[in-house]
Scaffold this motif. Structure first.
Motif, PDB file in Angstrom:
ATOM      1  N   THR A   1     -18.434  33.779 -29.346  1.00 19.50           N
ATOM      2  CA  THR A   1     -17.801  32.543 -29.804  1.00 19.50           C
ATOM      3  C   THR A   1     -16.342  32.526 -29.379  1.00 19.50           C
ATOM      4  N   LEU A   2     -15.771  31.335 -29.354  1.00 18.24           N
ATOM      5  CA  LEU A   2     -14.345  31.208 -29.038  1.00 18.24           C
ATOM      6  C   LEU A   2     -13.491  31.982 -30.028  1.00 18.24           C
ATOM      7  N   LYS A   3     -13.843  31.942 -31.302  1.00 18.09           N
ATOM      8  CA  LYS A   3     -13.041  32.586 -32.333  1.00 18.09           C
ATOM      9  C   LYS A   3     -13.076  34.104 -32.227  1.00 18.09           C
ATOM     10  N   GLU A   4     -14.272  34.663 -32.005  1.00 14.28           N
ATOM     11  CA  GLU A   4     -14.434  36.119 -32.022  1.00 14.28           C
ATOM     12  C   GLU A   4     -14.309  36.766 -30.646  1.00 14.28           C
ATOM     13  N   ASN A   5     -14.513  35.982 -29.581  1.00 11.47           N
ATOM     14  CA  ASN A   5     -14.561  36.578 -28.238  1.00 11.47           C
ATOM     15  C   ASN A   5     -13.709  35.859 -27.201  1.00 11.47           C
ATOM     16  N   GLY A   6     -13.194  34.683 -27.554  1.00 10.31           N
ATOM     17  CA  GLY A   6     -12.386  33.919 -26.614  1.00 10.31           C
ATOM     18  C   GLY A   6     -13.197  33.091 -25.642  1.00 10.31           C
ATOM     19  N   ILE A   7     -14.528  33.044 -25.830  1.00  5.67           N
ATOM     20  CA  ILE A   7     -15.402  32.288 -24.931  1.00  5.67           C
ATOM     21  C   ILE A   7     -16.699  31.998 -25.657  1.00  5.67           C
TER      22      ILE A   7
END
Length: 427
Positions: free
Chosen positions: A167-173
């Motif tokens: 996810t964007l929040k946890e992984n930046g993508i």
């Protein structure tokens, strides 16, 4: 020149200090690959078979060095050494698994709270660099991604194993499978490493990181010796991605976390010294505690059998006598005290036992025979952990000015790639 251009020009001219070492800001994207379990013979065999022309060119025209990994020659301590530029004594990760004396529990060392030093990615990210980290197995992701702020849009960190959950929040993508254009790979496959390489190519093109780290799995190396069809196929695949990565104009540097050796008897069964059984016979049941730092959730790779073990003794034990007795056991190459191990191998004293034991080339340690599930070992065992798996390749697609009289360590690789390359592209 606008304000952002001014900032980036200043960054490019500056050095970033991390854990007592200075690193130049990359002038072009710098990609470091950690090939899990890759002893030098794998690449050499693939080149000899005509399957790795890009690696052959790189080795002839760039930098082709032999390096040493840290001991224990396991995944976590070496990956963390590479991305901190320092040995385990500094960063605190001495294995995949350890005994926490303060809690009396045996725990996996996968959480970021166990890391005692900042990573290069965190330091470069903090001064404005774009960084990307891709691992095969998820056990490393939180350690490698510690300190990154994914809300900045300048940091990405994910694993191939759990690419579908990024996810964007946890992984930046997010939407990662669509981005890479590959299905989610199974954890026990060469596809897991190929997903890492494919992700790296896509990120170079779309995200253009200043620093990128790609860390693979040793699934193939645990099952296939250098020069065998499965091994050659893996390195032919790697070779194709080397060409794709180089086409993006990056400095490309490759090393390994450890080597690999056969650890089995002529009949194909694992050649194991069951240390807990030995200590139970010497001292009584569970008076001593044997810890195998190779232990992780991926038992089909190695059955938790490796060539490095650490032993916690009861207070009443005569440690020198125990060490002398261990040295008489066939298949034990080295038995030393906590203090000796910390000095020789630069290990954190509080995360190893009273005694450290290393096996000879073709032997591994177990705890008790009854505690190991070896059903996942479908081929004769190949494993690592000892001194005989310490020699590894170190390759760069540029000439480097590393001192000829200084044997490199794998944790020197970022310093070599950022401080010691000649930035003219190889022919």
């Amino acid at each position: 020149m606008d304000h952002q251009d001014t900032i980036m020009t200043e960054l490019h001219a500056s050095a970033v200090s991390v854990n007592g070492r200075d690193y130049s800001f990359p002038q072009v994207p710098t990609v470091v690959i950690c090939l899990d379990g890759s002893e030098p013979g794998y690449i050499e065999a693939a080149i000899k078979a005509g399957l790795a022309p890009n690696l052959d060119r790189l080795m002839k025209n760039g930098a082709n060095l032999l390096a040493k990994c840290v001991i224990p020659s396991f995944t976590n301590p070496n990956n963390i050494s590479i991305i901190t530029g320092r040995p385990p004594q500094v960063h605190g990760i001495a294995g995949n698994y350890f005994y926490d004396r303060t809690t009396g529990q045996e725990v996996m060392m996968n959480e970021a709270r166990f890391l005692r030093a900042p990573t290069l990615f965190q330091a470069f990210h903090d001064v404005g660099a774009r960084v990307a980290v891709v691992t095969a197995k998820d056990k490393l992701r939180t350690l490698l991604g510690k300190g990154l702020d994914f809300s900045t849009g300048r940091a990405i960190a994910f694993s191939a194993e759990k690419a579908d959950k990024a996810t964007l929040k946890e992984n930046g993508i997010d939407d990662l499978l669509a981005f890479v254009e590959k299905p989610l790979p199974t954890v026990y496959s060469a596809d897991l490493s190929e997903f890492v390489f494919a992700s790296g190519v896509k990120l170079l093109r779309a995200f253009r990181p200043d620093l990128m780290y790609l860390s693979t799995t040793d699934y193939v190396q645990h099952k296939a010796a250098p020069g065998t069809p499965n091994a050659n196929s893996f390195y032919a695949m790697l070779d194709r991605y080397v060409a794709l990565l180089e086409a993006e104009g990056c400095v490309l540097a490759l090393t390994a976390d450890h080597g690999m050796n056969d650890k089995h008897k002529p009949d194909g069964s694992p050649d194991v010294i069951y240390l807990q059984d030995i200590f139970d016979d010497w001292m009584g049941h569970d008076k001593a505690r044997v810890i195998l730092p190779i232990t992780d959730p991926y038992v089909a790779h190695h059955g938790a059998l490796g060539s490095f073990a650490t032993v916690y003794l009861p207070q009443s034990a005569d440690t020198p006598s125990v060490i002398n007795r261990l040295r008489d056991v066939e298949g034990i190459e080295l038995a030393i005290s906590n203090a000796q191990a910390c000095e020789r191998f630069e290990l954190p004293a509080d995360r190893i036992g009273d005694v450290v034991v290393l096996a000879t080339r073709h032997k591994v340690f177990g705890t008790s025979a009854s505690r190991h599930d070896l059903s996942g070992l479908t081929e004769p065992l190949r494993s690592h952990g000892g001194l005989t798996e310490q020699t590894i390749p170190l390759l760069v697609n540029r000439r480097v000015d590393w001192p000829a009289d200084r044997e490199p360590r794998n944790y020197d690789l970022f310093a070599i790639a950022l401080n010691h390359v000649v930035l003219k592209h190889i022919a």
